[in-house]
Scaffold this motif. Structure first.
Motif: not given
Length: 213
Positions: A25, A29, A33, A86, A90
């Motif tokens: 998950q 995300l 992004i 996350t 990223t």
């Protein structure tokens, strides 16, 4: 060790599912992004050094320190774990997305524009497919790193196998200290290898044959 695993295999399997779910998950995300920010960078070239600096500096921030900053803001549990994983997920994707999107030939983009493609159409049908192998390489790197970060997130009572590692560390000298730590560590390594194999397959299936290495 075998007795330890056989008595707890259901809990181990459930925590392995939680760990994988958290990482996947967070990767979804992070990918959205990163690609959105990278697309902005391709439109505003002055932002490229800023994006690269954020990617480089962000990776130097200790995950425990960032988790410590998150806890007073969002409390303990799943939310700080998702935010932590996350954030770190990223960074490698963003770096590769910027490189991949910026590496698409301007002549190809001009040709697509001359054929009447909209800006979104050029991105979706020209720029993104050509940059996809580079983005997927960043995604695979991010997945491996995220597995470890997700284990650290267990310090905030987040889900996953990290709880087994911390339980083992807190019970040093106890009967099950080593089994807890070993099961948590080995389990995360196995999950990381499986996820990398799946992402490699996805990369090959989603990359155009014309640019596949």
């Amino acid at each position: 060790m075998w007795e330890f695993v056989s008595e707890r295999w259901q809990d181990i399997a459930y925590r392995a599912f939680q760990h994988t779910s958290l990482v996947v998950q967070a990767l979804v995300l992070a990918t959205v992004i990163a690609i959105a920010v990278a697309l902005l960078v391709t439109r505003v070239k002055a932002l490229e050094p800023v994006a690269n600096a954020i990617s480089a500096i962000g990776l130097t921030i200790p995950s425990f320190a960032l988790l410590g900053l998150l806890l007073p803001l969002v409390g303990i549990g799943t939310l700080p774990s998702v935010l932590l994983v996350t954030f770190y997920a990223t960074l490698p994707i963003l770096r590769n997305a910027v490189v991949g999107l910026m590496g698409v030939s301007p002549l190809l983009m001009e040709s697509a524009q001359g054929m009447g493609m909209s800006a979104f159409g050029r991105f979706l049908r020209v720029q993104l497919p050509l940059a996809w192998p580079v983005i997927m390489a960043g995604l695979r790197t991010s997945a491996q790193m995220s597995m470890g970060v997700a284990a650290i997130a267990a310090y905030a009572l987040g889900p996953g196998l990290g709880q087994y590692i911390f339980t083992g560390l807190t019970q040093i000298g106890g009967q099950n200290a080593v089994p807890y730590a070993v099961v948590g560590t080995v389990g995360i390594i196995i999950l990381a290898l499986l996820l990398d194999a799946i992402l490699l397959l996805v990369s090959r299936l989603t990359t155009s044959k014309g640019i596949r290495a």
